[in-house]
Scaffold this active site. Structure first.
Site: not given
Ligand code: 5RP
Length: 219
Positions: A84, A103
């Site tokens: 992001d 993740e």
């Protein structure tokens, strides 16, 4: 070029880091989805993938790529995922897709983290993108109060349950100057599963897509 075309360019550019006969760590999100498409084109050359979300698992399987349990895997050469935000020190904010915990686990196993992102994700200071924190449901209010003490404005991500059965707090109003310290402080709060700051273990390689092409940044 559209943002999605830039995401596609970096997703396919990451193929060059995939070694034949290996298992590949695979991230989550729209950029990682392009990488999965690319991986599908060489599916007979790899032994399979380890996936960071149910969504990526479904996509991998639909392309005929075997998905292995991380517990069956001793090592991974690479983990490929989007972000992001990414700063100049290769530290990232991740978790916009709520998959931050898996993740982070797969990234910890992998020898190299290859971040694939369009240039809009590059920042000088992390924190404009609200920082996702995965939280055990019963700890939501307590953790939110503690995040306020750390200077943030936590917002409950409505209608979202993670693949691990937890909730997400998105923390606004942060300007993260010491990402390693904030990562440690938030991870230490009882009830926090994972914070979406990838600072202690940042990216090793970033493939950044812009209209001029794909730029490779190495740590
Ligand atoms: C998911 C993630 C994604 O990597 C991140 O949200 C970027 O997503 P996109 O590639 O769709 O822009 O961390 O949890």
């Amino acid at each position: 070029m559209t943002q999605d075309e830039l995401k596609k360019a970096v997703g396919w550019a990451a193929l060059k880091y995939v070694q034949p006969g290996t298992i590949v760590g695979v991230g989550t999100g729209s950029t990682a989805a392009h990488f999965i498409d690319a991986l599908g084109s060489i599916r007979h050359q790899i032994d399979g993938a380890v996936s960071s979300s149910e969504a990526s698992t479904q996509k991998l399987k639909s392309l005929g790529i075997p998905v292995l349990d991380l517990n069956e895997v001793d090592s991974l050469a690479i983990y490929v995922d989007g972000a992001d935000e990414i700063n100049g020190a290769m530290q990232m904010i991740k978790g916009g897709g709520a998959a931050l915990t898996r993740e982070k686990i797969i990234a910890a196993v992998a020898d190299r983290f290859i971040c694939i992102a369009d240039a809009s994700k590059q920042v000088d200071v992390l924190g404009k993108f609200p920082l996702p924190v995965e939280v055990i449901p019963m700890a939501r209010s307590f953790v939110a109060r503690e995040l306020v003490k750390l200077g943030g404005l936590p917002e409950y991500r409505q209608q979202v349950v993670t693949d691990n059965g937890n909730i997400i707090l998105d923390v606004h109003n942060l300007s993260i100057l010491d990402a390693v310290a904030l990562e440690k402080a938030i991870n230490a709060l009882p009830g926090v599963v994972t914070v979406g700051l990838f600072a202690t273990r940042g990216a090793d390689i970033a493939l950044i897509g812009s209209p001029d092409g794909v730029k490779t940044i190495e740590r």
